[in-house]
Design a protein around this motif. Structure first.
Motif, PDB file in Angstrom:
ATOM      1  N   ARG A  83      -3.573  -0.343   8.418  1.00 31.93           N
ATOM      2  CA  ARG A  83      -3.813  -1.689   8.918  1.00 31.93           C
ATOM      3  C   ARG A  83      -2.585  -2.551   8.620  1.00 31.93           C
ATOM      4  NH1 ARG A  83      -4.940  -4.700   4.354  1.00 31.93           N
ATOM      5  NH2 ARG A  83      -5.794  -3.563   2.552  1.00 31.93           N
ATOM      6  N   ASP A  84      -2.631  -3.774   9.071  1.00 28.24           N
ATOM      7  CA  ASP A  84      -1.556  -4.736   8.804  1.00 28.24           C
ATOM      8  C   ASP A  84      -0.205  -4.171   9.240  1.00 28.24           C
ATOM      9  OD1 ASP A  84      -0.368  -7.055   7.958  1.00 28.24           O
ATOM     10  OD2 ASP A  84      -0.217  -6.446   5.863  1.00 28.24           O
ATOM     11  N   TRP A  85      -0.146  -3.708  10.505  1.00 23.63           N
ATOM     12  CA  TRP A  85       1.082  -3.129  11.026  1.00 23.63           C
ATOM     13  C   TRP A  85       2.127  -4.216  11.221  1.00 23.63           C
ATOM     14  CZ3 TRP A  85       4.332  -3.733  15.110  1.00 23.63           C
ATOM     15  CH2 TRP A  85       5.213  -2.675  15.388  1.00 23.63           C
ATOM     16  N   ARG A  86       3.337  -3.963  10.689  1.00 25.02           N
ATOM     17  CA  ARG A  86       4.454  -4.891  10.856  1.00 25.02           C
ATOM     18  C   ARG A  86       5.747  -4.111  10.998  1.00 25.02           C
ATOM     19  NH1 ARG A  86       3.775  -8.707   5.750  1.00 25.02           N
ATOM     20  NH2 ARG A  86       2.567  -6.903   5.049  1.00 25.02           N
ATOM     21  N   MET A  87       6.698  -4.660  11.725  1.00 27.74           N
ATOM     22  CA  MET A  87       7.977  -4.005  11.919  1.00 27.74           C
ATOM     23  C   MET A  87       9.092  -4.918  11.425  1.00 27.74           C
ATOM     24  SD  MET A  87       9.792  -2.683  15.450  1.00 27.74           S
ATOM     25  CE  MET A  87      10.247  -4.352  15.947  1.00 27.74           C
ATOM     26  N   ILE A  88      10.010  -4.359  10.657  1.00 26.88           N
ATOM     27  CA  ILE A  88      11.186  -5.112  10.230  1.00 26.88           C
ATOM     28  C   ILE A  88      12.168  -5.156  11.401  1.00 26.88           C
ATOM     29  CG2 ILE A  88      13.174  -5.132   8.671  1.00 26.88           C
ATOM     30  CD1 ILE A  88      11.444  -3.819   6.563  1.00 26.88           C
ATOM     31  N   PRO A  89      12.613  -6.344  11.817  1.00 30.48           N
ATOM     32  CA  PRO A  89      13.556  -6.422  12.937  1.00 30.48           C
ATOM     33  C   PRO A  89      14.837  -5.642  12.625  1.00 30.48           C
ATOM     34  CG  PRO A  89      12.683  -8.598  12.388  1.00 30.48           C
ATOM     35  CD  PRO A  89      12.256  -7.676  11.296  1.00 30.48           C
ATOM     36  N   SER A  90      15.206  -4.753  13.533  1.00 30.59           N
ATOM     37  CA  SER A  90      16.372  -3.918  13.302  1.00 30.59           C
ATOM     38  C   SER A  90      16.787  -3.255  14.615  1.00 30.59           C
ATOM     39  CB  SER A  90      16.079  -2.843  12.253  1.00 30.59           C
ATOM     40  OG  SER A  90      14.989  -2.043  12.647  1.00 30.59           O
ATOM     41  N   THR A  91      17.976  -2.694  14.599  1.00 29.62           N
ATOM     42  CA  THR A  91      18.472  -1.994  15.780  1.00 29.62           C
ATOM     43  C   THR A  91      17.671  -0.726  16.043  1.00 29.62           C
ATOM     44  OG1 THR A  91      20.676  -2.829  15.239  1.00 29.62           O
ATOM     45  CG2 THR A  91      20.549  -1.062  16.867  1.00 29.62           C
ATOM     46  N   MET A  92      17.354  -0.002  14.977  1.00 25.41           N
ATOM     47  CA  MET A  92      16.527   1.202  15.055  1.00 25.41           C
ATOM     48  C   MET A  92      15.180   0.915  14.397  1.00 25.41           C
ATOM     49  SD  MET A  92      19.469   4.118  14.321  1.00 25.41           S
ATOM     50  CE  MET A  92      20.058   3.413  12.778  1.00 25.41           C
ATOM     51  N   GLY A  93      14.137   1.613  14.846  1.00 27.90           N
ATOM     52  CA  GLY A  93      12.781   1.261  14.445  1.00 27.90           C
ATOM     53  C   GLY A  93      12.510   1.395  12.959  1.00 27.90           C
ATOM     54  N   MET A  94      11.894   0.351  12.391  1.00 28.08           N
ATOM     55  CA  MET A  94      11.480   0.374  10.981  1.00 28.08           C
ATOM     56  C   MET A  94      10.049  -0.150  10.867  1.00 28.08           C
ATOM     57  SD  MET A  94      14.838  -0.425   8.615  1.00 28.08           S
ATOM     58  CE  MET A  94      15.221  -2.100   9.084  1.00 28.08           C
ATOM     59  N   PRO A  95       9.049   0.666  11.253  1.00 29.12           N
ATOM     60  CA  PRO A  95       7.654   0.221  11.181  1.00 29.12           C
ATOM     61  C   PRO A  95       7.116   0.265   9.757  1.00 29.12           C
ATOM     62  CG  PRO A  95       7.745   2.479  11.937  1.00 29.12           C
ATOM     63  CD  PRO A  95       9.168   2.024  11.822  1.00 29.12           C
ATOM     64  N   GLY A  96       6.102  -0.535   9.516  1.00 27.43           N
ATOM     65  CA  GLY A  96       5.421  -0.553   8.230  1.00 27.43           C
ATOM     66  C   GLY A  96       3.950  -0.835   8.423  1.00 27.43           C
ATOM     67  N   ALA A  97       3.140  -0.472   7.426  1.00 29.38           N
ATOM     68  CA  ALA A  97       1.698  -0.688   7.492  1.00 29.38           C
ATOM     69  C   ALA A  97       1.134  -0.581   6.083  1.00 29.38           C
ATOM     70  CB  ALA A  97       1.038   0.330   8.411  1.00 29.38           C
ATOM     71  N   THR A  98      -0.143  -0.893   5.953  1.00 30.09           N
ATOM     72  CA  THR A  98      -0.837  -0.768   4.668  1.00 30.09           C
ATOM     73  C   THR A  98      -1.892   0.323   4.786  1.00 30.09           C
ATOM     74  OG1 THR A  98      -0.485  -3.099   4.112  1.00 30.09           O
ATOM     75  CG2 THR A  98      -2.254  -1.960   2.947  1.00 30.09           C
ATOM     76  N   ALA A  99      -1.860   1.264   3.851  1.00 30.66           N
ATOM     77  CA  ALA A  99      -2.832   2.357   3.817  1.00 30.66           C
ATOM     78  C   ALA A  99      -3.821   2.125   2.680  1.00 30.66           C
ATOM     79  CB  ALA A  99      -2.122   3.688   3.623  1.00 30.66           C
ATOM     80  N   GLU A 100      -5.045   2.567   2.890  1.00 37.37           N
ATOM     81  CA  GLU A 100      -6.075   2.494   1.847  1.00 37.37           C
ATOM     82  C   GLU A 100      -6.169   3.873   1.209  1.00 37.37           C
ATOM     83  OE1 GLU A 100      -8.657  -0.392   0.084  1.00 37.37           O
ATOM     84  OE2 GLU A 100      -7.396  -0.601   1.861  1.00 37.37           O
ATOM     85  N   ILE A 101      -5.680   4.003  -0.027  1.00 32.80           N
ATOM     86  CA  ILE A 101      -5.661   5.285  -0.731  1.00 32.80           C
ATOM     87  C   ILE A 101      -6.514   5.161  -1.992  1.00 32.80           C
ATOM     88  CG2 ILE A 101      -4.215   7.063  -1.795  1.00 32.80           C
ATOM     89  CD1 ILE A 101      -1.879   6.070  -0.146  1.00 32.80           C
ATOM     90  N   ALA A 102      -7.558   5.946  -2.046  1.00 26.21           N
ATOM     91  CA  ALA A 102      -8.480   5.905  -3.193  1.00 26.21           C
ATOM     92  C   ALA A 102      -8.976   4.488  -3.448  1.00 26.21           C
ATOM     93  CB  ALA A 102      -7.815   6.480  -4.438  1.00 26.21           C
TER      94      ALA A 102
END
Length: 355
Positions: free
Chosen positions: A208-227
């Motif tokens: 969830r909470d998908w976000r991308m850091i602005p950049s020339t090449m893709g840098m995606p990010g998200a939050t995972a629920e682990i345990a």
């Protein structure tokens, strides 16, 4: 009887004239230290060569000590920092053979400073964690325009990771990974694009909470629920510091730094192709801003090279990393990835609860 002639009377020493001056007696001869022998032509050449060989190690070591990446060619040469002990050592040898004491002393300083600069940047401190909550296996890989996709699929089948960070994953790569691992890694965040632009983060945990850091090449990010614990995930792939775009490289790494600093607490995983080694100030700034640790450093593998994995030269620098916060590190490995110019990073981690 013959009589011997009388001994001649001694001659009288003439008295000096009243107006004459007496010459001073000569002083005792003083010992003078011999002048140093002039440099032989070959010794002169050796001394000049020693001085020239010290220039680059001295410059790069000074930039490392001052915590700056400066400008071209410093960022490029910082990737070679451990190897600069070779010209520094050769400079010391030449200075000693040329018998120039001052130059030899300077060469000793340069070699010592260069060797000291190669010491790993993160101290091995004992960190107190809570109980382990989950075991997590992470793979970070640059597949070089998708050419290493097949090798990555084989590696993933063998390792069975829970999280995979893939750089330079084009549309064909993205389709192959999501289709092949639709069951094991059904969740993903991606940036679509051809060539080096595309990237994907695959997860066995909901995202969830998908976000991308602005950049020339893709840098995606998200939050995972682990345990039951939210873990921030961020893929990194800034532009490389080639001449002419060093400022862009610094700017994109600065955005990664700002992103991790915006979330100062809680578990975090930042992984991918950083196009930076531990000797770059921009990379160390990310560690400091997020309170992150390089998993390779925790596993005593901080000098294991990951690039370039193909071509005439063997790998000589580690630019692929898995950075962690609130994780302990079990093991880190760097398997080859045929088809790609990068080795992959496989990190076995334990997510830890609060202290």
């Amino acid at each position: 009887m013959n009589s011997s002639p009388a001994d001649p009377a001694p001659e009288a020493t003439p008295e000096p004239h009243p107006g004459a001056t007496r010459e001073p007696a000569p002083e005792a001869t003083r010992e003078v230290a011999p002048a140093p022998p002039p440099l032989r032509p070959r010794h002169r050449v050796m001394a000049w060569a020693a001085g020239l060989l010290m220039v680059v190690p001295a410059l790069i070591t000074a930039c490392r000590a001052l915590d700056t990446d400066a400008v071209t060619p410093v960022p490029q040469l910082l990737a070679f920092l451990p190897w600069l002990t070779v010209p520094a050592g050769l400079a010391l040898l030449l200075a000693a053979v040329a018998r120039r004491r001052v130059l030899t002393f300077v060469a000793v300083l340069v070699l010592g400073a260069t060797a000291w600069s190669t010491v790993p940047y993160m101290p091995q401190t004992v960190i107190s964690y809570g109980l382990p909550l989950a075991r997590v296996k992470v793979i970070a890989s640059n597949v070089e325009f998708g050419q290493g996709t097949g090798s990555l699929i084989e590696l993933m089948r063998r390792e069975r990771p829970q999280l995979v960070f893939v750089s330079e994953c084009d549309r064909a790569c993205r389709g192959a990974l999501t289709k092949t691992f639709a069951t094991e890694l059904p969740h993903y965040a991606s940036v679509e694009g051809e060539g080096s632009v595309g990237s994907i983060l695959l997860s066995s945990y909901p995202l969830r909470d998908w976000r991308m850091i602005p950049s020339t090449m893709g840098m995606p990010g998200a939050t995972a629920e682990i345990a039951g614990v939210p873990v921030r995930l961020q893929l990194t792939h800034p532009m490389p510091p080639v001449p002419g775009q060093v400022s862009l490289w610094k700017r994109e790494l600065g955005r990664v730094k700002a992103a991790v600093a915006a979330q100062p607490t809680g578990p975090m995983l930042v992984a991918g192709d950083f196009n930076a080694s531990q000797d770059h100030a921009a990379f160390r700034g990310i560690l400091a801003a997020g309170g992150l640790q390089d998993a390779a450093r925790r596993a005593d593998e901080s000098r294991a090279p990951t690039w370039p994995a193909e071509g005439p030269l063997p790998p000589f620098v580690q630019i692929d990393h898995v950075l962690v916060r609130d994780f302990s590190v079990r093991e880190v490995r760097f398997p080859d990835l045929p088809g790609s110019d990068h080795r992959a990073v496989v990190a076995d981690l334990d997510l830890r609860g609060p202290r």
